[in-house]
Motif scaffolding. Structure first.
Motif, PDB file in Angstrom:
ATOM      1  N   MET A   1       0.854  -1.198   0.000  1.00 53.33           N
ATOM      2  CA  MET A   1       0.000   0.000   0.000  1.00 53.33           C
ATOM      3  C   MET A   1       0.886   1.242   0.000  1.00 53.33           C
ATOM      4  O   MET A   1       0.783   2.117   0.852  1.00 53.33           O
ATOM      5  CB  MET A   1      -0.999  -0.007   1.158  1.00 53.33           C
ATOM      6  CG  MET A   1      -0.478  -0.560   2.443  1.00 53.33           C
ATOM      7  SD  MET A   1      -1.749  -0.635   3.721  1.00 53.33           S
ATOM      8  CE  MET A   1      -2.033   1.085   4.017  1.00 53.33           C
ATOM      9  N   GLY A   2       1.730   1.286  -1.002  1.00 54.60           N
ATOM     10  CA  GLY A   2       2.734   2.339  -1.111  1.00 54.60           C
ATOM     11  C   GLY A   2       2.118   3.730  -1.220  1.00 54.60           C
ATOM     12  O   GLY A   2       1.145   3.932  -1.928  1.00 54.60           O
ATOM     13  N   VAL A   3       2.687   4.659  -0.504  1.00 55.10           N
ATOM     14  CA  VAL A   3       2.260   6.055  -0.509  1.00 55.10           C
ATOM     15  C   VAL A   3       3.287   6.842  -1.323  1.00 55.10           C
ATOM     16  O   VAL A   3       4.495   6.698  -1.099  1.00 55.10           O
ATOM     17  CB  VAL A   3       2.195   6.593   0.944  1.00 55.10           C
ATOM     18  CG1 VAL A   3       1.918   8.080   0.975  1.00 55.10           C
ATOM     19  CG2 VAL A   3       1.144   5.822   1.740  1.00 55.10           C
ATOM     20  N   ASP A   4       2.818   7.661  -2.253  1.00 55.27           N
ATOM     21  CA  ASP A   4       3.735   8.491  -3.038  1.00 55.27           C
ATOM     22  C   ASP A   4       4.534   9.388  -2.102  1.00 55.27           C
ATOM     23  O   ASP A   4       3.951  10.063  -1.255  1.00 55.27           O
ATOM     24  CB  ASP A   4       2.971   9.383  -4.024  1.00 55.27           C
ATOM     25  CG  ASP A   4       2.431   8.585  -5.203  1.00 55.27           C
ATOM     26  OD1 ASP A   4       2.909   7.450  -5.417  1.00 55.27           O
ATOM     27  OD2 ASP A   4       1.542   9.114  -5.900  1.00 55.27           O
ATOM     28  N   GLY A   5       5.852   9.388  -2.274  1.00 54.05           N
ATOM     29  CA  GLY A   5       6.695  10.222  -1.432  1.00 54.05           C
ATOM     30  C   GLY A   5       7.240   9.487  -0.217  1.00 54.05           C
ATOM     31  O   GLY A   5       8.036  10.043   0.529  1.00 54.05           O
ATOM     32  N   GLY A   6       6.841   8.251  -0.032  1.00 51.80           N
ATOM     33  CA  GLY A   6       7.288   7.497   1.140  1.00 51.80           C
ATOM     34  C   GLY A   6       8.796   7.295   1.183  1.00 51.80           C
ATOM     35  O   GLY A   6       9.439   7.495   2.225  1.00 51.80           O
ATOM     36  N   ALA A   7       9.371   6.915   0.044  1.00 50.28           N
ATOM     37  CA  ALA A   7      10.821   6.673   0.007  1.00 50.28           C
ATOM     38  C   ALA A   7      11.592   7.966   0.277  1.00 50.28           C
ATOM     39  O   ALA A   7      12.653   7.953   0.911  1.00 50.28           O
ATOM     40  CB  ALA A   7      11.226   6.090  -1.346  1.00 50.28           C
ATOM     41  N   GLU A   8      11.034   9.083  -0.196  1.00 49.63           N
ATOM     42  CA  GLU A   8      11.677  10.379   0.037  1.00 49.63           C
ATOM     43  C   GLU A   8      11.582  10.770   1.526  1.00 49.63           C
ATOM     44  O   GLU A   8      12.538  11.317   2.082  1.00 49.63           O
ATOM     45  CB  GLU A   8      11.013  11.434  -0.860  1.00 49.63           C
ATOM     46  CG  GLU A   8      11.552  12.844  -0.717  1.00 49.63           C
ATOM     47  CD  GLU A   8      13.016  13.004  -1.134  1.00 49.63           C
ATOM     48  OE1 GLU A   8      13.606  12.068  -1.698  1.00 49.63           O
ATOM     49  OE2 GLU A   8      13.577  14.087  -0.857  1.00 49.63           O
ATOM     50  N   VAL A   9      10.467  10.459   2.131  1.00 49.65           N
ATOM     51  CA  VAL A   9      10.338  10.679   3.580  1.00 49.65           C
ATOM     52  C   VAL A   9      11.425   9.889   4.318  1.00 49.65           C
ATOM     53  O   VAL A   9      12.091  10.408   5.220  1.00 49.65           O
ATOM     54  CB  VAL A   9       8.929  10.276   4.086  1.00 49.65           C
ATOM     55  CG1 VAL A   9       8.914  10.157   5.618  1.00 49.65           C
ATOM     56  CG2 VAL A   9       7.892  11.283   3.616  1.00 49.65           C
ATOM     57  N   ALA A  10      11.622   8.642   3.895  1.00 53.22           N
ATOM     58  CA  ALA A  10      12.644   7.793   4.534  1.00 53.22           C
ATOM     59  C   ALA A  10      14.030   8.420   4.389  1.00 53.22           C
ATOM     60  O   ALA A  10      14.815   8.454   5.350  1.00 53.22           O
ATOM     61  CB  ALA A  10      12.613   6.394   3.915  1.00 53.22           C
ATOM     62  N   ARG A  11      14.324   8.911   3.189  1.00 47.50           N
ATOM     63  CA  ARG A  11      15.644   9.507   2.931  1.00 47.50           C
ATOM     64  C   ARG A  11      15.864  10.758   3.799  1.00 47.50           C
ATOM     65  O   ARG A  11      16.898  10.924   4.442  1.00 47.50           O
ATOM     66  CB  ARG A  11      15.759   9.877   1.443  1.00 47.50           C
ATOM     67  CG  ARG A  11      17.169  10.269   1.001  1.00 47.50           C
ATOM     68  CD  ARG A  11      17.200  10.774  -0.432  1.00 47.50           C
ATOM     69  NE  ARG A  11      16.473  12.026  -0.618  1.00 47.50           N
ATOM     70  CZ  ARG A  11      16.937  13.216  -0.257  1.00 47.50           C
ATOM     71  NH1 ARG A  11      18.126  13.333   0.302  1.00 47.50           N
ATOM     72  NH2 ARG A  11      16.204  14.305  -0.455  1.00 47.50           N
ATOM     73  N   ARG A  12      14.858  11.620   3.802  1.00 47.53           N
ATOM     74  CA  ARG A  12      14.987  12.869   4.574  1.00 47.53           C
ATOM     75  C   ARG A  12      15.035  12.600   6.077  1.00 47.53           C
ATOM     76  O   ARG A  12      15.734  13.290   6.816  1.00 47.53           O
ATOM     77  CB  ARG A  12      13.813  13.807   4.264  1.00 47.53           C
ATOM     78  CG  ARG A  12      13.865  14.358   2.868  1.00 47.53           C
ATOM     79  CD  ARG A  12      12.755  15.359   2.655  1.00 47.53           C
ATOM     80  NE  ARG A  12      12.692  15.756   1.262  1.00 47.53           N
ATOM     81  CZ  ARG A  12      11.960  16.762   0.820  1.00 47.53           C
ATOM     82  NH1 ARG A  12      11.231  17.467   1.656  1.00 47.53           N
ATOM     83  NH2 ARG A  12      11.945  17.067  -0.458  1.00 47.53           N
TER      84      ARG A  12
END
Ligand SMILES: [Zn+2]
Length: 193
Positions: A20-31
């Motif tokens: 249930m992937g949320v757009d921007g999730g990976a970027e949240v993880a990086r930041r």
């Protein structure tokens, strides 16, 4: 003021490519990883850094039955099943993992949106743990703004913490519910920064 950083549910199933992937999730993880690493290396803002994790074995109707479509409000695709890759923290968070002081897992046999429902392996709850560290204020980030971040923020305020939501470090499931969540968090007294 003694401030803690709370990383809410930054797990594979909630990031792009997850169940249930949320757009921007990976970027949240990086930041989030950058924030934790920067804090550890520089002038410390945080007395503690904690992470929460959705952690399901058999959460009942929180997972839509195979014959039903999830409604993406109260029933969801199978996600964060214990022992699967989807339940792991996102790889972008890896550099920060050694700097995380405690992990609070929630929802083994029920829906559990709030990180305050989570427990350490020793069974300690988030509010008790934070108070024992002398923490009185929280920065909250993670996934998803309109569900687990929202529930964690509202519980944090109820528990008496001064809560700030880091708006560059959250991602929401849907625009409408995200907007509603921001309004509810503000109404409850949470700050947005
Ligand atoms: Zn869940």
């Amino acid at each position: 003021m003694s401030r803690a950083l709370v990383l809410v549910d930054i797990q594979n199933d909630f990031c792009e490519g997850g169940s249930m992937g949320v757009d921007g999730g990976a970027e949240v993880a990086r930041r989030a990883a950058e924030l934790v690493q920067g804090d550890a290396a520089g002038e410390r803002r945080y007395a503690a850094v904690v992470a929460t994790a959705d952690w399901h074995i058999d959460p009942g109707s929180h997972w839509a039955a195979p014959s039903d479509e999830p409604d993406f409000a109260t029933s969801w695709p199978v996600h964060c099943k214990v022992g699967t890759l989807g339940s792991d923290f996102h790889g972008n968070l890896s550099p920060a993992m050694p700097l995380i002081d405690a992990i609070f897992r929630k929802g083994e046999y029920e829906a559990a949106y709030s990180g305050f429902e989570g427990r350490t392996e020793d069974g300690e709850g988030l509010a008790t743990w934070l108070r024992a560290k002398g923490v009185d204020s929280l920065d909250v980030c993670g996934i998803a703004t309109d569900y687990c971040v929202r529930a964690t923020v509202l519980d944090g305020v109820r528990e008496g913490f001064a809560v700030t939501v880091l708006d560059e470090l959250v991602a929401g499931v849907a625009p409408g519910s995200t907007e509603t969540a921001w309004a509810e968090m503000a109404e409850a007294g949470a700050q947005r920064a």
